[in-house]
Design a protein around this motif. Structure first.
Motif, mmCIF file in Angstrom:
data_model
loop_
_atom_site.group_PDB
_atom_site.id
_atom_site.type_symbol
_atom_site.label_atom_id
_atom_site.label_comp_id
_atom_site.label_asym_id
_atom_site.label_seq_id
_atom_site.Cartn_x
_atom_site.Cartn_y
_atom_site.Cartn_z
ATOM 1 N N ARG A 61 0.925 -1.375 -0.020
ATOM 2 C CA ARG A 61 -0.010 -0.106 0.113
ATOM 3 C C ARG A 61 0.841 1.288 -0.276
ATOM 4 N NH1 ARG A 61 -5.330 -0.363 -1.475
ATOM 5 N NH2 ARG A 61 -5.711 1.346 -0.126
ATOM 6 N N ARG A 62 2.072 1.155 0.440
ATOM 7 C CA ARG A 62 3.228 2.365 0.703
ATOM 8 C C ARG A 62 4.066 2.369 -0.575
ATOM 9 N NH1 ARG A 62 3.335 5.555 5.123
ATOM 10 N NH2 ARG A 62 1.911 4.753 6.752
ATOM 11 N N ALA A 63 3.866 1.519 -1.478
ATOM 12 C CA ALA A 63 4.828 1.594 -2.761
ATOM 13 C C ALA A 63 4.510 2.964 -3.593
ATOM 14 C CB ALA A 63 4.596 0.367 -3.529
ATOM 15 N N THR A 64 5.474 3.097 -4.216
ATOM 16 C CA THR A 64 5.488 4.400 -4.987
ATOM 17 C C THR A 64 5.034 3.915 -6.369
ATOM 18 O OG1 THR A 64 7.670 4.233 -5.460
ATOM 19 C CG2 THR A 64 7.203 5.721 -3.572
ATOM 20 N N ARG A 95 -6.144 6.350 -5.186
ATOM 21 C CA ARG A 95 -5.598 7.740 -5.455
ATOM 22 C C ARG A 95 -4.665 7.705 -4.062
ATOM 23 N NH1 ARG A 95 -9.934 7.381 -8.196
ATOM 24 N NH2 ARG A 95 -10.613 8.668 -9.593
ATOM 25 N N ARG A 96 -3.996 8.639 -4.180
ATOM 26 C CA ARG A 96 -3.406 9.009 -3.073
ATOM 27 C C ARG A 96 -4.070 9.559 -1.969
ATOM 28 N NH1 ARG A 96 0.575 14.226 -3.867
ATOM 29 N NH2 ARG A 96 -1.123 15.657 -4.079
ATOM 30 N N ARG A 97 -3.667 9.175 -0.489
ATOM 31 C CA ARG A 97 -4.254 9.521 0.432
ATOM 32 C C ARG A 97 -3.369 9.817 1.400
ATOM 33 N NH1 ARG A 97 -6.562 4.952 -0.557
ATOM 34 N NH2 ARG A 97 -5.617 3.909 1.125
ATOM 35 N N ARG A 98 -3.507 11.002 2.294
ATOM 36 C CA ARG A 98 -2.797 11.529 3.227
ATOM 37 C C ARG A 98 -3.460 11.260 4.656
ATOM 38 N NH1 ARG A 98 0.689 16.784 2.316
ATOM 39 N NH2 ARG A 98 2.106 15.354 3.395
#
Length: 109
Positions: A61-64, A95-98
């Motif tokens: 999940r944290r892969a670029t 989508r990216r999420r913070r």
């Protein structure tokens, strides 16, 4: 169902010509849709590759994006560009999420 072409046309908001053409096609071939192919360019990424890409994304999940592309292209017989992978990832709903900042828990709560 026993309705006339005029009644059906008024109910659905189509012209009488359209309703009669569809009805005639149905009587002759029992089909109402055209078998023409879609226009436009064919999809580069097939359904199977999209499922594989989904598994790769969910596994890390944290892969670029470059890591995802490298992992995807390491598979059998594929070498897709970064932009193609990026477009498909976006289309699949990833989508990216913070992470949102929330107050820390206190002794009271």
């Amino acid at each position: 169902m026993g309705h006339s072409i005029s009644e059906v046309a008024m109910k659905f908001g189509f012209s009488r010509t359209t309703i009669s053409r569809v009805y005639r096609e149905y009587r002759e071939s029992v089909k109402t849709s055209s078998l023409r192919h879609r226009c436009g360019r064919k999809k580069i990424m097939q359904e199977r590759n999209q499922r594989r890409l989904t598994r790769i994304i969910k596994r890390g999940r944290r892969a670029t994006l470059p890591q995802i592309v490298a992992d995807f292209n390491a598979g059998p017989s594929t070498s897709d560009r970064v932009r193609t992978i990026q477009r498909n990832v976006t289309d699949m709903g990833f989508r990216r999420r913070r992470p949102s900042r929330v107050p820390l828990m206190t002794a009271r709560y």
